[in-house]
Structures are given as structure tokens and as C-alpha cells.
Design an enzyme around this catalytic site. Structure first.
Site, PDB file in Angstrom:
ATOM      1  N   ASP A  92      13.414   1.385  12.881  1.00 44.07           N
ATOM      2  CA  ASP A  92      13.192   2.529  11.995  1.00 44.07           C
ATOM      3  C   ASP A  92      12.744   2.006  10.644  1.00 44.07           C
ATOM      4  O   ASP A  92      13.208   0.962  10.185  1.00 44.07           O
ATOM      5  CB  ASP A  92      14.438   3.415  11.889  1.00 44.07           C
ATOM      6  N   GLU A 183      24.869  10.299   5.596  1.00 42.29           N
ATOM      7  CA  GLU A 183      25.656   9.091   5.377  1.00 42.29           C
ATOM      8  C   GLU A 183      26.693   9.215   4.274  1.00 42.29           C
ATOM      9  O   GLU A 183      27.552   8.351   4.144  1.00 42.29           O
ATOM     10  CB  GLU A 183      24.720   7.926   5.031  1.00 42.29           C
TER      11      GLU A 183
END
Length: 286
Positions: A92, A183
Site C-alpha cells: 500500500d 487508527e
């Protein structure tokens, strides 16, 4: 006066001293044996990584990591990969990887076969990743299965964040489902507000694209804040622990390191494993 003769010291104190010395040696040697056993166990655990580092990886490049850090990172990467033969490897990327030479990534990494790429598209209610368009088109031109993800900012409006993603990401036939990257906990909102906002983002994005999004998060964050409220979503979990060396059955994707190194990418890059075969991954696409 006749002095009373002194008694000779018995041997017992000497024996005690000897006993103490013997016990000390035993403890010392036991600790040494335990340490040696630990080293041997770790060597066996990461034997494939050692073989790769010592014998097969001859063109290592050092970027932000020191040489020792690079060795340790390579050790774990190739040990994990050796345990997941038949699974699909992917990366990613975002603007943190700088300008990526996608042709080089595709052609010059024979020992690091990539099957998919997730590209950061947006963050918060207004940000577009600086390299999104280049990476999005580069991944497609390189024939990788590609997916786009949104970095969620907990203190910003969730509907505006969904609109930002939808405005900038056009999913085509063959693309992977959209991803919500969460996150952090909010600074100015409650956890209940966070959960409500995430649900609004997921619902709006799913309605627009006609496919259920994937949730990305760290393992601890997901377990502490998301697991109870977001059952039924496919998971992409980040866990870099050296004690985690196999993907869990409940993880669709596992991001196991952020220290991958590929030709064509100047900085380190996240490396992921799909929990299945390429044909299974292909069936996930839009």
C-alpha cells in the site's frame, strides 16, 4: 591458669561456601543454557529469513534504515513470506513513498511478486493525497489489482469525509472494494460519536459504490474500539509484532511490516498478505 584449648574450626563453613559457589555456578550455567536455547529457537524460527539474507539477497539497498535495521527487517519479511506460499502479496502506497517508478516496480522485483496495491486517496474532509492520481493510474498500468483507501480523521465530519472520497475516487470494473482506514481516537468527540461517524461513512460509501467497504486498523485499536460494533466487515489488520508470523483466519489482509523495500520505490513501503489465492482475490473486485 591453663588455657582452654581452642576448638578447631569444623569443615562445615567451608562446605557452606563450596555449596554457595556450586549453586552460583549452576544458576550461571542454567541462565547461559537458557540464552543459548533461546538463540537456537529464534534461529530455527527465522531460518528461512537467515537463508535469504545470507545467500539470496545480494542487492540490498539502504534508505532510511541503518544496515543492521535493514538486515533485521529483511529477516522477518522473508520469514513471513516463506510461511505464506500460495497467498497473494501486495503493498500500500501514499505520497510518503514519493514518486514511484511503476514500470520498475513491475519489471525488476522478480523475488517480490506483487498481486495487488492499495492506494491512499483521501484524508479527512478535504485532503487529496498528492500522489493519488499517479499511483492510481500507475497501479492499473502495471496490471495490479488496485484498491483505494480513505484515512479517517476522527474529529472531522464523517459525511464530508465520505463525500471527499466519493468525489475523488472512481472505481472501475476490476477494482477492489474501498477501504476505511481508522487508527486514532478523537480528541474532541466521544467514542460513541466516533462509532456513529464511522458507520455513516461506511453506509454512504457502500450505497454509492454498491459494495461493502473493508476496514483497516491496527490490531489493538480494532480489538479495543471497533470489534463489537463493526462485525461483518472484512478486515485489513496491521500487526508488526515479531511474535506474529502467520495470518489469522479472521483477517482478510495482514499488513505485517512497514519496512518493505522494492526497486522503483525510494523509501520503505508497507507489505501485506491476502488471506487466500489470487483467484479468490479476483472474485472480490467490483
Amino acid at each position: 591458669m591453663k588455657r582452654k584449648p581452642q576448638r578447631k574450626a569444623s569443615g562445615r563453613p567451608g562446605k557452606k561456601s563450596t555449596t554457595k559457589i556450586s549453586q552460583g555456578k549452576i544458576l550461571k550455567y542454567s541462565a547461559l543454557l537458557l540464552f543459548i536455547g533461546f538463540v537456537i529457537a529464534m534461529g530455527y524460527q527465522y531460518r528461512h529469513g537467515f537463508m535469504y539474507w545470507l545467500g539470496f539477497k545480494t542487492d540490498k539497498r539502504v534508505t532510511a534504515l541503518t544496515k543492521e535495521e535493514r538486515k533485521i527487517a529483511d529477516l522477518r519479511i522473508y520469514e513471513v513470506l516463506s510461511r505464506h506460499k500460495g497467498k497473494v502479496l501486495g503493498i500500500d502506497v501514499s505520497h510518503y513513498q514519493g514518486k514511484i517508478d511503476w514500470e520498475t516496480v513491475m519489471n525488476d522485483n522478480e523475488d517480490f511478486p506483487i498481486g495487488f496495491v492499495f492506494v491512499r486517496a483521501t484524508a479527512g474532509k478535504s485532503k487529496l493525497d498528492r500522489e493519488f492520481n499517479n499511483n492510481w493510474e500507475g497501479a492499473r498500468a502495471s496490471s495490479y489489482l488496485r484498491g483505494a483507501y480513505h484515512y479517517y480523521r476522527p474529529d472531522e465530519n464523517s459525511v464530508q469525509q465520505a463525500d471527499n472520497f466519493i468525489k475523488n475516487v472512481v472505481l472501475e470494473k476490476g477494482d477492489l472494494p474501498p477501504v476505511l482506514d481508522i487508527e486514532k481516537i478523537p480528541n474532541r468527540q466521544s467514542l460513541d460519536s466516533l462509532e456513529s461517524g464511522l458507520k455513516r461513512w461506511l453506509a454512504k460509501v457502500e450505497k454509492h459504490y454498491g459494495v461493502k467497504p473493508i476496514i483497516y486498523s491496527g490490531e489493538s485499536f480494532y480489538a479495543d474500539f471497533l470489534k463489537k460494533e463493526f462485525k461483518g466487515y472484512n478486515l485489513w489488520i496491521a500487526n508488526y509484532s515479531v511474535f506474529e508470523d502467520e495470518i489469522r483466519k479472521e483477517w482478510l489482509f495482514w499488513q505485517f511490516t512497514d519496512k518493505g523495500q522494492l526497486k522503483g520505490i525510494e523509501s520503505t513501503v508497507d507489505v501485506n498478505i491476502y488471506n487466500g489465492s489470487y483467484s479468490g482475490l479476483s472474485r472480490m473486485v467490483k
